[in-house]
Design a protein around this motif. Structure first.
Motif, mmCIF file in Angstrom:
data_model
loop_
_atom_site.group_PDB
_atom_site.id
_atom_site.type_symbol
_atom_site.label_atom_id
_atom_site.label_comp_id
_atom_site.label_asym_id
_atom_site.label_seq_id
_atom_site.Cartn_x
_atom_site.Cartn_y
_atom_site.Cartn_z
ATOM 1 N N UNK A 104 0.805 -1.222 0.000
ATOM 2 C CA UNK A 104 0.000 0.000 0.000
ATOM 3 C C UNK A 104 0.835 1.268 0.000
ATOM 4 N N UNK A 105 1.904 1.361 0.811
ATOM 5 C CA UNK A 105 2.723 2.589 0.740
ATOM 6 C C UNK A 105 3.311 2.822 -0.649
ATOM 7 N N UNK A 106 3.665 1.729 -1.344
ATOM 8 C CA UNK A 106 4.200 1.871 -2.697
ATOM 9 C C UNK A 106 3.134 2.375 -3.661
ATOM 10 N N UNK A 107 1.883 1.959 -3.447
ATOM 11 C CA UNK A 107 0.798 2.435 -4.305
ATOM 12 C C UNK A 107 0.675 3.953 -4.212
ATOM 13 N N UNK A 108 0.648 4.455 -2.971
ATOM 14 C CA UNK A 108 0.528 5.904 -2.765
ATOM 15 C C UNK A 108 1.731 6.631 -3.343
ATOM 16 N N UNK A 109 2.923 6.084 -3.137
ATOM 17 C CA UNK A 109 4.130 6.716 -3.651
ATOM 18 C C UNK A 109 4.126 6.714 -5.173
ATOM 19 N N UNK A 110 3.684 5.619 -5.775
ATOM 20 C CA UNK A 110 3.636 5.549 -7.229
ATOM 21 C C UNK A 110 2.706 6.588 -7.823
ATOM 22 N N UNK A 111 1.516 6.766 -7.236
ATOM 23 C CA UNK A 111 0.588 7.789 -7.709
ATOM 24 C C UNK A 111 1.184 9.180 -7.529
ATOM 25 N N UNK A 112 1.835 9.383 -6.391
ATOM 26 C CA UNK A 112 2.436 10.687 -6.127
ATOM 27 C C UNK A 112 3.566 11.000 -7.104
ATOM 28 N N UNK A 113 4.247 9.968 -7.585
ATOM 29 C CA UNK A 113 5.361 10.162 -8.508
ATOM 30 C C UNK A 113 4.900 10.324 -9.955
ATOM 31 N N UNK A 114 3.594 10.127 -10.197
ATOM 32 C CA UNK A 114 3.096 10.351 -11.542
ATOM 33 C C UNK A 114 2.462 9.167 -12.225
ATOM 34 N N UNK A 115 2.268 8.034 -11.497
ATOM 35 C CA UNK A 115 1.533 6.918 -12.091
ATOM 36 C C UNK A 115 0.066 7.314 -12.257
ATOM 37 N N UNK A 116 -0.602 6.715 -13.218
ATOM 38 C CA UNK A 116 -1.988 7.059 -13.493
ATOM 39 C C UNK A 116 -2.981 6.160 -12.760
ATOM 40 N N UNK A 117 -2.556 4.972 -12.365
ATOM 41 C CA UNK A 117 -3.449 4.057 -11.667
ATOM 42 C C UNK A 117 -2.604 2.900 -11.141
ATOM 43 N N UNK A 118 -3.216 2.061 -10.310
ATOM 44 C CA UNK A 118 -2.556 0.837 -9.873
ATOM 45 C C UNK A 118 -3.591 -0.267 -9.770
ATOM 46 N N UNK A 119 -3.143 -1.502 -9.946
ATOM 47 C CA UNK A 119 -3.982 -2.685 -9.832
ATOM 48 C C UNK A 119 -3.329 -3.602 -8.808
ATOM 49 N N UNK A 120 -4.109 -4.080 -7.845
ATOM 50 C CA UNK A 120 -3.586 -4.948 -6.800
ATOM 51 C C UNK A 120 -3.728 -6.415 -7.207
ATOM 52 N N UNK A 121 -2.636 -7.174 -7.074
ATOM 53 C CA UNK A 121 -2.661 -8.614 -7.351
ATOM 54 C C UNK A 121 -3.312 -9.353 -6.170
ATOM 55 N N UNK A 122 -4.016 -10.441 -6.441
ATOM 56 C CA UNK A 122 -4.447 -10.922 -7.763
ATOM 57 C C UNK A 122 -5.575 -10.052 -8.297
ATOM 58 N N UNK A 123 -5.650 -9.919 -9.595
ATOM 59 C CA UNK A 123 -6.650 -9.051 -10.203
ATOM 60 C C UNK A 123 -7.329 -9.791 -11.349
ATOM 61 N N UNK A 124 -8.524 -9.335 -11.703
ATOM 62 C CA UNK A 124 -9.226 -9.939 -12.835
ATOM 63 C C UNK A 124 -8.756 -9.268 -14.117
ATOM 64 N N UNK A 125 -8.677 -10.046 -15.183
ATOM 65 C CA UNK A 125 -8.289 -9.488 -16.468
ATOM 66 C C UNK A 125 -9.302 -8.427 -16.918
ATOM 67 N N UNK A 126 -10.565 -8.654 -16.595
ATOM 68 C CA UNK A 126 -11.602 -7.700 -16.986
ATOM 69 C C UNK A 126 -11.371 -6.348 -16.329
ATOM 70 N N UNK A 127 -10.985 -6.348 -15.036
ATOM 71 C CA UNK A 127 -10.720 -5.092 -14.332
ATOM 72 C C UNK A 127 -9.529 -4.374 -14.955
ATOM 73 N N UNK A 128 -8.473 -5.107 -15.240
ATOM 74 C CA UNK A 128 -7.287 -4.484 -15.824
ATOM 75 C C UNK A 128 -7.618 -3.855 -17.171
ATOM 76 N N UNK A 129 -8.330 -4.567 -18.014
ATOM 77 C CA UNK A 129 -8.685 -4.031 -19.334
ATOM 78 C C UNK A 129 -9.552 -2.782 -19.181
ATOM 79 N N UNK A 130 -10.495 -2.808 -18.214
ATOM 80 C CA UNK A 130 -11.347 -1.640 -17.989
ATOM 81 C C UNK A 130 -10.520 -0.435 -17.565
ATOM 82 N N UNK A 131 -9.539 -0.642 -16.688
ATOM 83 C CA UNK A 131 -8.672 0.457 -16.244
ATOM 84 C C UNK A 131 -7.832 0.976 -17.411
ATOM 85 N N UNK A 132 -7.308 0.063 -18.226
ATOM 86 C CA UNK A 132 -6.511 0.482 -19.376
ATOM 87 C C UNK A 132 -7.346 1.354 -20.316
ATOM 88 N N UNK A 133 -8.540 0.901 -20.632
ATOM 89 C CA UNK A 133 -9.385 1.655 -21.559
ATOM 90 C C UNK A 133 -9.775 3.009 -20.972
#
Length: 255
Positions: A104-133
């Motif tokens: 979780x701390x890495x998620x917040x740091x990644x967003x703060x550094x300029x990432x656009x989103x994050x997906x937590x493992x394990x994740x559904x392929x459908x969720x990942x594709x929806x976030x990408x789109x």
């Protein structure tokens, strides 16, 4: 080292690319995950390029940028956070992080550094594709060019003193000097600059920059503001147009 080929024959040199299809770069040291994601994304109509370490990926992403990149955080040699930091020095490429539940701390740091989103493992392929789109749609709205959009639908440039912000071209200049911003940074700046002097709360800036299904906290917005100031100060060390009203939020001053 990059795994140059992907299951359906896409290649890292771009020779098999189809211009109308969006390209996704995958960076993970787990080849099983790379293969699974590549097959899944190609089935959804994307082309993919895969890399097994951050150092190789960084060079390729800068030389031949895809439409979006997905990074695992935990990798040897150069992890996802260091890769993002190095990438953001030269590129505003949309990025999604893959994280584990205990990161979780890495998620917040990644967003703060300029990432656009994050997906937590394990994740559904459908969720990942929806976030990408969702991210690609947001990026396209910001970066839509006059050639792709009817003239009457083009957003007007925002000119505030020495700032010139052109949503139709995703271009920002200060004193006619270009300032490179990520999609998220651009949307935050646009939300403030369209109403100069009006204080925007952190929640309002979150709403302007993120979709409803992405959670960010106050510190993330604060970090984006710091990055905006730092980028503008690279072209003007005296830049002070973004004001802080402690406890309330931020505003843009065109004076």
């Amino acid at each position: 080292m990059a795994d140059a080929s992907t299951p359906n024959g896409s290649t890292d040199d771009g020779q098999a690319w189809q211009p109308q299809r969006k390209s996704i770069a995958l960076v993970d040291d787990d080849r099983n995950i790379l293969t699974t994601l590549s097959i899944s994304l190609q089935a959804e109509g994307f082309t993919t390029r895969v890399y097994t370490d951050g150092e190789t990926a960084l060079k390729a992403l800068l030389e031949n940028p895809p439409d979006l990149a997905i990074f695992d955080i935990k990798m040897p040699r150069m992890d996802g956070l260091r890769l993002l930091q190095a990438l953001r020095e030269q590129s505003s490429l949309p990025v999604i992080f893959l994280t584990s539940k205990d990161e979780e701390p890495d998620e917040a740091l990644g967003l703060a550094m300029g990432a656009d989103d994050y997906i937590t493992k394990p994740f559904s392929q459908r969720l990942l594709v929806a976030r990408i789109r969702a991210i690609l749609r947001r990026s396209e709205l910001v970066k839509a060019t006059p050639e792709e959009t009817p003239q009457e639908d083009l957003p007007e440039p925002v000119v505030r003193g020495r700032l010139h912000l052109d949503p139709a071209r995703h271009q920002v200049t200060w004193d006619d000097k270009p300032v490179s911003l990520t999609v998220t940074e651009f949307l935050i700046l646009e939300a403030m600059a369209t109403r100069p002097g009006v204080v925007k709360s952190r929640n309002q800036l979150m709403d302007a920059a993120y979709s409803d299904d992405i959670y960010v906290d106050d510190r993330t917005i604060d970090s984006h503001i710091k990055r905006l100031r730092r980028k503008f100060r690279t072209v003007d060390p005296e830049f002070a147009a973004i004001d802080t009203l402690y406890g309330a939020g931020y505003s843009f001053s065109d004076g």
